[in-house]
Design an enzyme around this catalytic site. Sequence first.
Site, short mmCIF file in Angstrom:
data_model
loop_
_atom_site.label_atom_id
_atom_site.label_comp_id
_atom_site.label_asym_id
_atom_site.label_seq_id
_atom_site.Cartn_x
_atom_site.Cartn_y
_atom_site.Cartn_z
N LYS A 76 8.72 -0.52 1.64
CA LYS A 76 7.63 0.20 2.32
C LYS A 76 7.67 -0.16 3.80
CE LYS A 76 2.60 0.98 1.95
NZ LYS A 76 1.36 0.58 1.27
N SER A 151 -1.29 4.50 -0.68
CA SER A 151 -0.47 4.69 0.50
C SER A 151 1.02 4.47 0.29
CB SER A 151 -0.95 3.74 1.60
OG SER A 151 -0.73 2.39 1.24
N SER A 175 -3.16 1.19 -3.54
CA SER A 175 -1.99 1.79 -2.89
C SER A 175 -0.65 1.59 -3.57
CB SER A 175 -1.88 1.31 -1.43
OG SER A 175 -2.81 1.98 -0.63
#
Lengths: 488, 95
Positions: A76, A151, A175
């Site tokens: 990420k 997210s 997330s």
Amino acid sequence: MLNLSLKQLSAALAKREFSSVELTQYFLTRAEALNPTLNAFITLDPDASLALAKQADVQLASGQGQALTGIPVAHKDIFCTKGWLTTCGSKMLHNFVSPYDAHVIEQFNYAGAVIIGKTNMDEFAMGSSNETSYFGPVKNPWDVMAVPGGSSGGSAATVAARLAPVATGTDTGGSIRQPAALCGVTGLKPTYGICSRFGMIAFASSLDQAGPMARSAEDCAVLLNNMAGFDSRDATSLDRTKEDYTRDLDQPLAGLRIGLPKEYFSAGLSAEVGQAVEAALAEYRKLGAVTVEISLPKTELSVPVYYVLAPAEASSNLARFDGVRYGYRAPEYDGLTDMYEKTRAQGFGAEVKRRIMIGTYVLSHGYYDAYYLQAQKIRRIIANDFNDAFKQCDVIMGPTSPSVAFDLGAKSGDPVEMYLNDIYTIAVNLAGLPGMSIPCGFSGNGRPVGLQIVGNYFAEAKMLNVAHQYQLATDWHQRMPELAKGVA
Amino acid sequence: MKLTGADIKRIARLARVAVTEAETDTIRNEMSGIFQLIETMQAVDTRNITPMSHSQDMVQRLREDRITETNQRALFQSVAPAVEAGLYLVPKVIE
């Protein structure tokens, strides 16, 4: 190589059935073919990835390989990665090449893993649909009209579309779990403090936690073994004895007590999600588990509590982005304050600014007690409710998200509606508990459903066992989106 | 709770985020909606509840007072928007 587990990939690499360079090239080819459609990666740097793969091959050739040596991992874009663009999905950091590695990245580097790319995400991890990214939304591999969740949507889409075998994510209010659910993958948010936050760009420091995202619970366990660990550079990192998170995978589930919070099965839950979760619970009963009804009475309040506490912490954390030391600076300004204000107005997107302003307001003079302190008190009640619930059960189960993936644009106009998406995941962060999501079915229009498993503090090995046993009995986690099948 | 345009300007100023006249109304509406959700907290009786700032009940770790970091100024300044002679450049603040 496409559908091998980490254990299988590692064994094949050790036996030199294929090299890390071949494996990395295989996934890079897939990523380059599908990224124009999915927008799952912000950065792909094939030369850098292949250089890491070459190093790994040297290590493997000398017989020094470990569980993750030579394995491509997608990270990420919230993890600072030395020499790699690290944007956190924001214009504010659109040009930030990190001068250092996050602890989590270091751990993967020590293990000889290959960085295959940096995945797209909601800006500063603020979002539940990946639509707030400065680099454009990620598309759901199961249906490109749908959001992937957020997210960590880029990581979830990457794993679902087989652009990398595994990925990392972070979870502040859901997330990891919500995008895992919406993309049909397995994701785990560990107990707060298990993985170091050093070099993980901060959103809400008392809630942020890194975790693994993969196709199976078994792979998540292998990843967590590598991600967890004490780090003195994070003041909230826990100094605990090293655990093997794979140790209980094969334990039978007979007698397991599953708590079902009645608040998670009430109005607001879509019928299709409810049915898939019920079917999963029936499977668990077949495996010998028993279910008990429990209550988490303040579930509904977890959303307002979170939207006081997380923005409050964010408003303080994001004060560092001032256009002085790194990242974006406005091209024109008149004096220092004007430079700050224009830099931040231009560098942050609408959702980030909204949360900074909410946080600023609730912390401002005259409002602190009514909002911030009240939220902290309800946070205590929420944590106590979980504590009471775990007297009656070993794990808690329910839906991860109230609905399957919604269409792109469907909720982006209404912040409150977007926030309510995280109603089942947020309380877990407030309490600091571990939670995970595993695939457990599909809606009529072919979009995945996630089953959430919440454990008591430090019960990750148990949760992974509970998830793994289900995955041995079902094949939801092995399903592959059509879009991913057409690529060589 | 109803936020006014003046509230929005004050918050924006505190947060160091420039807000144009045209944006003020949209932000005010969106934030008012969010605060409507937040206001639902007020119905909870929280007398005698200790605020929870963190899930961990821990104290600050102490360590020996010794140098642990090396000087990496050049590396860290390589990502700054404007530097000169090892210093970060900002608009003049003192006449």
